[in-house]
Design a protein around this motif. Structure first.
Motif, PDB file in Angstrom:
ATOM      1  N   LYS A 109       1.473 -14.112  -0.158  1.00 26.71           N
ATOM      2  CA  LYS A 109       1.643 -13.164  -1.274  1.00 26.71           C
ATOM      3  C   LYS A 109       0.738 -11.944  -1.095  1.00 26.71           C
ATOM      4  CE  LYS A 109       2.550 -14.972  -5.221  1.00 26.71           C
ATOM      5  NZ  LYS A 109       2.477 -15.687  -6.529  1.00 26.71           N
ATOM      6  N   LYS A 110      -0.491 -12.183  -0.663  1.00 25.78           N
ATOM      7  CA  LYS A 110      -1.454 -11.100  -0.446  1.00 25.78           C
ATOM      8  C   LYS A 110      -0.965 -10.148   0.644  1.00 25.78           C
ATOM      9  CE  LYS A 110      -6.193 -10.342   1.208  1.00 25.78           C
ATOM     10  NZ  LYS A 110      -7.417 -11.017   1.742  1.00 25.78           N
ATOM     11  N   THR A 111      -0.453 -10.709   1.741  1.00 26.99           N
ATOM     12  CA  THR A 111       0.036  -9.889   2.852  1.00 26.99           C
ATOM     13  C   THR A 111       1.222  -9.031   2.447  1.00 26.99           C
ATOM     14  OG1 THR A 111      -0.762 -11.311   4.644  1.00 26.99           O
ATOM     15  CG2 THR A 111       1.186  -9.995   5.102  1.00 26.99           C
ATOM     16  N   ILE A 112       2.210  -9.638   1.797  1.00 29.76           N
ATOM     17  CA  ILE A 112       3.411  -8.896   1.399  1.00 29.76           C
ATOM     18  C   ILE A 112       3.055  -7.752   0.453  1.00 29.76           C
ATOM     19  CG2 ILE A 112       5.590  -9.053   0.130  1.00 29.76           C
ATOM     20  CD1 ILE A 112       5.920 -11.882   1.252  1.00 29.76           C
ATOM     21  N   LYS A 113       2.189  -8.032  -0.515  1.00 33.10           N
ATOM     22  CA  LYS A 113       1.796  -7.012  -1.487  1.00 33.10           C
ATOM     23  C   LYS A 113       1.069  -5.854  -0.806  1.00 33.10           C
ATOM     24  CE  LYS A 113      -0.842  -6.382  -5.776  1.00 33.10           C
ATOM     25  NZ  LYS A 113      -1.697  -7.067  -6.804  1.00 33.10           N
ATOM     26  N   LYS A 114       0.088  -6.160   0.030  1.00 41.26           N
ATOM     27  CA  LYS A 114      -0.714  -5.119   0.671  1.00 41.26           C
ATOM     28  C   LYS A 114       0.098  -4.363   1.719  1.00 41.26           C
ATOM     29  CE  LYS A 114      -4.648  -2.976   1.271  1.00 41.26           C
ATOM     30  NZ  LYS A 114      -5.180  -2.092   0.210  1.00 41.26           N
ATOM     31  N   THR A 115       0.926  -5.076   2.476  1.00 41.24           N
ATOM     32  CA  THR A 115       1.759  -4.430   3.501  1.00 41.24           C
ATOM     33  C   THR A 115       2.747  -3.459   2.864  1.00 41.24           C
ATOM     34  OG1 THR A 115       1.564  -6.317   5.017  1.00 41.24           O
ATOM     35  CG2 THR A 115       3.413  -4.815   5.371  1.00 41.24           C
ATOM     36  N   ASN A 116       3.392  -3.880   1.793  1.00 37.29           N
ATOM     37  CA  ASN A 116       4.364  -3.009   1.123  1.00 37.29           C
ATOM     38  C   ASN A 116       3.697  -1.763   0.536  1.00 37.29           C
ATOM     39  OD1 ASN A 116       6.530  -4.631   1.745  1.00 37.29           O
ATOM     40  ND2 ASN A 116       6.538  -5.712  -0.211  1.00 37.29           N
ATOM     41  N   LYS A 117       2.496  -1.936  -0.002  1.00 32.99           N
ATOM     42  CA  LYS A 117       1.762  -0.798  -0.554  1.00 32.99           C
ATOM     43  C   LYS A 117       1.412   0.202   0.554  1.00 32.99           C
ATOM     44  CE  LYS A 117      -2.530   0.452  -2.930  1.00 32.99           C
ATOM     45  NZ  LYS A 117      -3.824  -0.055  -3.476  1.00 32.99           N
ATOM     46  N   ASN A 118       0.872  -0.290   1.654  1.00 29.07           N
ATOM     47  CA  ASN A 118       0.477   0.590   2.753  1.00 29.07           C
ATOM     48  C   ASN A 118       1.685   1.186   3.458  1.00 29.07           C
ATOM     49  OD1 ASN A 118      -2.045  -0.289   2.019  1.00 29.07           O
ATOM     50  ND2 ASN A 118      -2.692  -0.858   4.073  1.00 29.07           N
ATOM     51  N   LYS A 119       2.769   0.425   3.508  1.00 33.15           N
ATOM     52  CA  LYS A 119       3.991   0.924   4.135  1.00 33.15           C
ATOM     53  C   LYS A 119       4.569   2.094   3.345  1.00 33.15           C
ATOM     54  CE  LYS A 119       7.493  -1.900   4.206  1.00 33.15           C
ATOM     55  NZ  LYS A 119       8.305  -3.071   4.618  1.00 33.15           N
ATOM     56  N   ALA A 120       4.551   1.982   2.036  1.00 33.53           N
ATOM     57  CA  ALA A 120       5.040   3.073   1.190  1.00 33.53           C
ATOM     58  C   ALA A 120       4.183   4.325   1.381  1.00 33.53           C
ATOM     59  CB  ALA A 120       5.032   2.638  -0.274  1.00 33.53           C
ATOM     60  N   TYR A 121       2.885   4.135   1.490  1.00 32.22           N
ATOM     61  CA  TYR A 121       1.951   5.247   1.715  1.00 32.22           C
ATOM     62  C   TYR A 121       2.215   5.893   3.071  1.00 32.22           C
ATOM     63  CZ  TYR A 121      -2.632   7.514   2.492  1.00 32.22           C
ATOM     64  OH  TYR A 121      -3.627   8.406   2.784  1.00 32.22           O
ATOM     65  N   LEU A 122       2.387   5.062   4.091  1.00 30.36           N
ATOM     66  CA  LEU A 122       2.667   5.561   5.444  1.00 30.36           C
ATOM     67  C   LEU A 122       4.003   6.293   5.495  1.00 30.36           C
ATOM     68  CD1 LEU A 122       2.042   5.705   8.492  1.00 30.36           C
ATOM     69  CD2 LEU A 122       3.058   3.423   8.713  1.00 30.36           C
ATOM     70  N   SER A 162       7.246  11.167   6.209  1.00 29.18           N
ATOM     71  CA  SER A 162       8.426  11.910   5.753  1.00 29.18           C
ATOM     72  C   SER A 162       8.126  13.381   5.480  1.00 29.18           C
ATOM     73  CB  SER A 162       8.996  11.267   4.488  1.00 29.18           C
ATOM     74  OG  SER A 162       9.401   9.923   4.738  1.00 29.18           O
ATOM     75  N   SER A 163       6.876  13.759   5.523  1.00 26.62           N
ATOM     76  CA  SER A 163       6.500  15.141   5.176  1.00 26.62           C
ATOM     77  C   SER A 163       6.474  16.092   6.375  1.00 26.62           C
ATOM     78  CB  SER A 163       5.124  15.135   4.505  1.00 26.62           C
ATOM     79  OG  SER A 163       4.109  14.753   5.427  1.00 26.62           O
ATOM     80  N   TYR A 164       6.651  15.567   7.586  1.00 32.12           N
ATOM     81  CA  TYR A 164       6.540  16.408   8.783  1.00 32.12           C
ATOM     82  C   TYR A 164       7.913  16.859   9.278  1.00 32.12           C
ATOM     83  CZ  TYR A 164       1.778  14.623   8.843  1.00 32.12           C
ATOM     84  OH  TYR A 164       0.491  14.297   8.494  1.00 32.12           O
TER      85      TYR A 164
END
Length: 334
Positions: free
Chosen positions: A243-256, A261-263
């Motif tokens: 649960k910890k991995t999925i939550k943190k990975t999804n958060k960082n993935k959205a940030y990444l 997408s801005s370039y």
């Protein structure tokens, strides 16, 4: 680039840059940046390992009977064993895919057909062939609902190998429910990626009781070290890790994804269900991008050796926030 090269050769990268490995920001390797809790010490290595507790831990983890499981010295070992074991003539790989499948098909003299997942998922497959599908896929990380394809493969009497090595990074369903319905189905699980343990070689094949029995007949008695065994037993005790991995990975993935997408030199960022993102570049190729990132000791995955991809494709793994910020700093200066 070498034909079957993979991401994550951080030692060679550091040697090229004449720096320490610890200074490299490795965004080429899709290993989980989080690590589970472990408490391994005072291992008795004077006797041969007994795998009973390991089988029990893995069967409970995947909610599968013990007799539906066979263990291997890593996922790659499982792949090569299966290709040799099947003794089939034709192999269809839904590509791009993990390169070890292509390597195994060539080594064991299969007649290889590659189906481009991006363009023609419905392409006809030959009867009695071996079908390979990685789900979630690599290098793009897409999860596919396979029910309709599975029914078609059943009809074609195919031997089916589904690689679910990245499934634990998602909340998606496994296709393990089909193992009691179709006797030619094999599912590969790799713990290396999710549990951040590339040096611990444990791969799992899930299939029918009869298939596993036949596999075991030709396998050595001891395939895993005492350390491999105990490490996996220990990490599976950390019940909060998934649960910890999925939550943190999804958060960082959205940030990444937001950053990438801005370039204007990135044409497309592919939607991913896994812990990495595939990019299509514009007016710049993967080698040029990597050469630029070298100045900042950042390593990404050139995807030009994947089938149906070219030098405009790069894969970037989801890591911690500091790594993502360092990447942004470097990309801002292209």
């Amino acid at each position: 680039m070498k034909k079957f090269e993979h991401g994550g050769d951080i030692n060679s990268f550091a040697k090229e840059l004449k720096c320490e490995v610890e200074q490299i920001i490795d965004l080429s390797s899709n290993i989980n940046f989080l690590k589970p809790k472990t408490n391994i010490h005072n291992l008795d290595i004077s006797s041969y390992p007994k795998y009973d507790l390991l089988y029990e831990s893995i069967s409970n983890h995947y909610n599968i009977k013990r007799y539906n499981i066979e263990l291997f010295n890593g996922a790659s070992s499982a792949i090569f064993t299966l290709f040799k074991h099947f003794e089939l003539q034709d192999c269809i790989i839904y590509s791009p895919a993990y390169l070890e499948y292509k390597k195994a098909a060539k080594l064991f003299s299969y007649k290889l057909q590659k189906i481009n997942r991006f363009e023609n998922l419905e392409k006809e497959v030959k009867k009695n062939s071996l079908v390979v599908f990685v789900n979630p896929s690599t290098p793009d990380g897409k999860y596919y609902k396979l029910e309709r394809l599975m029914r078609y493969w059943f009809k074609q009497n195919c031997t089916i190998l589904i690689d679910e090595s990245f499934l634990e990074f998602t909340n998606k369903k496994s296709i393990t429910k089909y193992i009691n319905e179709y006797d030619k189905l094999y599912i590969l699980k790799s713990m290396t990626k999710f549990y951040s343990c590339a040096g611990v070689r444990v791969g799992t094949i899930i299939s029918s009781k009869n298939n596993i029995k036949k596999l075991k007949e030709k396998e050595p008695l001891w395939k895993l070290s005492t350390y491999d065994m105990n490490y996996i037993i220990e990490v599976l005790k950390d019940t909060k890790f998934t649960k910890k991995t999925i939550k943190k990975t999804n958060k960082n993935k959205a940030y990444l994804q937001e950053i990438l997408s801005s370039y204007n030199f990135i044409e497309k960022v592919y939607k991913s269900d896994a812990n990495f993102l595939l990019l299509k570049l514009k007016n710049i190729d993967s080698k040029t991008l990597q050469n630029h990132l070298k100045k900042y000791k950042i390593m990404v995955r050139d995807c030009s050796n994947f089938d149906f991809l070219d030098s405009s494709f790069v894969r970037i793994a989801v890591k911690n926030e500091d790594s993502i910020k360092a990447l942004k700093y470097a990309l801002d200066r292209i």
